[in-house]
Design a protein around this motif. Structure first.
Motif, PDB file in Angstrom:
ATOM      1  N   PHE A  55       0.843   5.862 -16.194  1.00  0.00           N
ATOM      2  CA  PHE A  55       1.199   7.129 -16.823  1.00  0.00           C
ATOM      3  C   PHE A  55       1.101   8.228 -15.796  1.00  0.00           C
ATOM      4  O   PHE A  55       0.107   8.310 -15.054  1.00  0.00           O
ATOM      5  CB  PHE A  55       0.245   7.425 -17.981  1.00  0.00           C
ATOM      6  N   ARG A  56       2.123   9.070 -15.769  1.00  0.00           N
ATOM      7  CA  ARG A  56       2.179  10.148 -14.776  1.00  0.00           C
ATOM      8  C   ARG A  56       2.683  11.445 -15.419  1.00  0.00           C
ATOM      9  O   ARG A  56       3.406  11.416 -16.411  1.00  0.00           O
ATOM     10  CB  ARG A  56       3.194   9.798 -13.665  1.00  0.00           C
ATOM     11  N   ARG A  57       2.334  12.538 -14.766  1.00  0.00           N
ATOM     12  CA  ARG A  57       2.972  13.823 -15.083  1.00  0.00           C
ATOM     13  C   ARG A  57       4.025  14.013 -13.992  1.00  0.00           C
ATOM     14  O   ARG A  57       3.684  14.316 -12.847  1.00  0.00           O
ATOM     15  CB  ARG A  57       1.937  14.941 -15.061  1.00  0.00           C
ATOM     16  N   TYR A 105      -4.376   5.925  -1.087  1.00  0.00           N
ATOM     17  CA  TYR A 105      -3.510   4.741  -0.960  1.00  0.00           C
ATOM     18  C   TYR A 105      -4.003   3.620  -1.865  1.00  0.00           C
ATOM     19  O   TYR A 105      -5.210   3.420  -2.026  1.00  0.00           O
ATOM     20  CB  TYR A 105      -3.507   4.255   0.496  1.00  0.00           C
ATOM     21  N   HIS A 106      -3.045   2.871  -2.432  1.00  0.00           N
ATOM     22  CA  HIS A 106      -3.389   1.737  -3.294  1.00  0.00           C
ATOM     23  C   HIS A 106      -2.246   0.734  -3.298  1.00  0.00           C
ATOM     24  O   HIS A 106      -1.117   1.075  -2.916  1.00  0.00           O
ATOM     25  CB  HIS A 106      -3.720   2.219  -4.714  1.00  0.00           C
ATOM     26  N   GLY A 107      -2.540  -0.474  -3.756  1.00  0.00           N
ATOM     27  CA  GLY A 107      -1.499  -1.505  -3.820  1.00  0.00           C
ATOM     28  C   GLY A 107      -2.006  -2.716  -4.575  1.00  0.00           C
ATOM     29  O   GLY A 107      -3.164  -2.754  -5.007  1.00  0.00           O
ATOM     30  N   LEU A 149       0.834  -1.197   0.000  1.00  0.00           N
ATOM     31  CA  LEU A 149       0.000   0.000   0.000  1.00  0.00           C
ATOM     32  C   LEU A 149       0.878   1.259   0.000  1.00  0.00           C
ATOM     33  O   LEU A 149       1.794   1.377   0.810  1.00  0.00           O
ATOM     34  CB  LEU A 149      -0.860  -0.063   1.276  1.00  0.00           C
ATOM     35  N   HIS A 150       0.613   2.169  -0.924  1.00  0.00           N
ATOM     36  CA  HIS A 150       1.425   3.393  -1.037  1.00  0.00           C
ATOM     37  C   HIS A 150       0.591   4.493  -1.687  1.00  0.00           C
ATOM     38  O   HIS A 150      -0.477   4.239  -2.236  1.00  0.00           O
ATOM     39  CB  HIS A 150       2.676   3.124  -1.886  1.00  0.00           C
ATOM     40  N   GLN A 151       1.124   5.707  -1.638  1.00  0.00           N
ATOM     41  CA  GLN A 151       0.548   6.829  -2.379  1.00  0.00           C
ATOM     42  C   GLN A 151       1.508   7.158  -3.519  1.00  0.00           C
ATOM     43  O   GLN A 151       2.720   7.026  -3.357  1.00  0.00           O
ATOM     44  CB  GLN A 151       0.467   8.066  -1.492  1.00  0.00           C
ATOM     45  N   ASP A 152       0.980   7.623  -4.659  1.00  0.00           N
ATOM     46  CA  ASP A 152       1.846   8.140  -5.723  1.00  0.00           C
ATOM     47  C   ASP A 152       2.018   9.628  -5.426  1.00  0.00           C
ATOM     48  O   ASP A 152       1.136  10.429  -5.742  1.00  0.00           O
ATOM     49  CB  ASP A 152       1.199   7.939  -7.107  1.00  0.00           C
ATOM     50  N   LYS A 153       3.125   9.985  -4.803  1.00  0.00           N
ATOM     51  CA  LYS A 153       3.266  11.378  -4.352  1.00  0.00           C
ATOM     52  C   LYS A 153       4.624  11.985  -4.680  1.00  0.00           C
ATOM     53  O   LYS A 153       5.013  12.984  -4.092  1.00  0.00           O
ATOM     54  CB  LYS A 153       2.969  11.469  -2.853  1.00  0.00           C
TER      55      LYS A 153
END
Ligand code: SIN
Ligand code: FE2
Length: 214
Positions: free
Chosen positions: A209-211, A186-188, A130-134
């Motif tokens: 895909f990210r900016r 949060y997701h994983g 579990l994590h955040q994309d930050k």
């Protein structure tokens, strides 16, 4: 085996505020995407990265686009070069860019311009805690996540680690888009169950895909 759903039209399922699942959205493009994953990996191979805490990740990763996500003893970051090859990350294939543009628009994010695509490869047992994309400076931009190959259980929670988790099976061709109020949720991915998929054999791939720049 006859797949009765192979020709099904994609459909949408709401996930959370600002988050949508686009079921089978990438199904028709899957073979082209997989060929381009192989082309990217022939330049920048999949590798198991090490976290700042010294843990070797079970998921193997590579990247394409102007920036790529990496982790090592010094921390998590986006960088223009692949530390393994010393070269820039491979360019974003047009199949990737076009799918991402259509998916983000379908989910309500019409001018998302990704500059990074992280490619994850899961073999049986591989997971993503579990994590955040930050690590991205522009939190206005959504995350677009494409699943290919073996199914996996995706956990999606809230803005606190302790928030309740939804668990959903992501299958070949499914796309999840999250942004706005759920951008930092949060997701994983739970440990991949062994299996065989006609398109990918014993593995699952995920494109996010990210900016990552400004
Ligand atoms: C991620 O959180 O970066 C990837 C999630 C997934 O593999 O579906
Ligand atoms: Fe993530």
């Amino acid at each position: 085996m006859l797949d009765l759903f192979a020709d099904a039209e994609p459909w949408q399922e709401p996930l959370a505020p600002g988050a949508t699942i686009l079921r089978r959205f990438a199904f028709a493009d899957a073979d082209a995407l997989l060929a381009d994953i192989n082309a990217v990996a022939s330049q920048s191979p999949f590798r198991q990265m090490v976290t700042p805490g010294g843990y070797t990740m079970s998921v193997a990763m590579t990247n394409c686009g102007r920036l790529g996500w990496t982790t090592d003893a010094r921390g998590y970051r986006y960088a223009p070069g692949d530390p393994l090859t010393g070269q820039p990350w491979p360019a974003m294939p047009s199949t990737f860019a076009s799918l991402c543009q259509h998916a983000s628009a379908a989910a309500g994010y019409s001018d998302f311009q990704p500059d990074a695509c992280l490619i994850n490869r899961y073999l049986p047992g591989a997971k993503l805690s579990l994590h955040q994309d930050k690590d991205e400076p522009d939190l206005q931009a959504p995350i677009v996540s494409v699943s290919l190959g073996l199914p996996a259980v995706f956990q999606f929670g809230g803005s606190r680690r302790s928030d309740p988790l939804k668990r959903l099976l992501l299958e070949h061709g499914d796309v999840v888009v999250w942004g706005g109020p759920s951008r930092l949720f949060y997701h994983g991915i739970q440990p991949l169950k062994p299996g065989q998929h006609p398109a990918t054999g014993e593995c699952r791939y995920n494109l996010t895909f990210r900016r990552a720049g400004n």
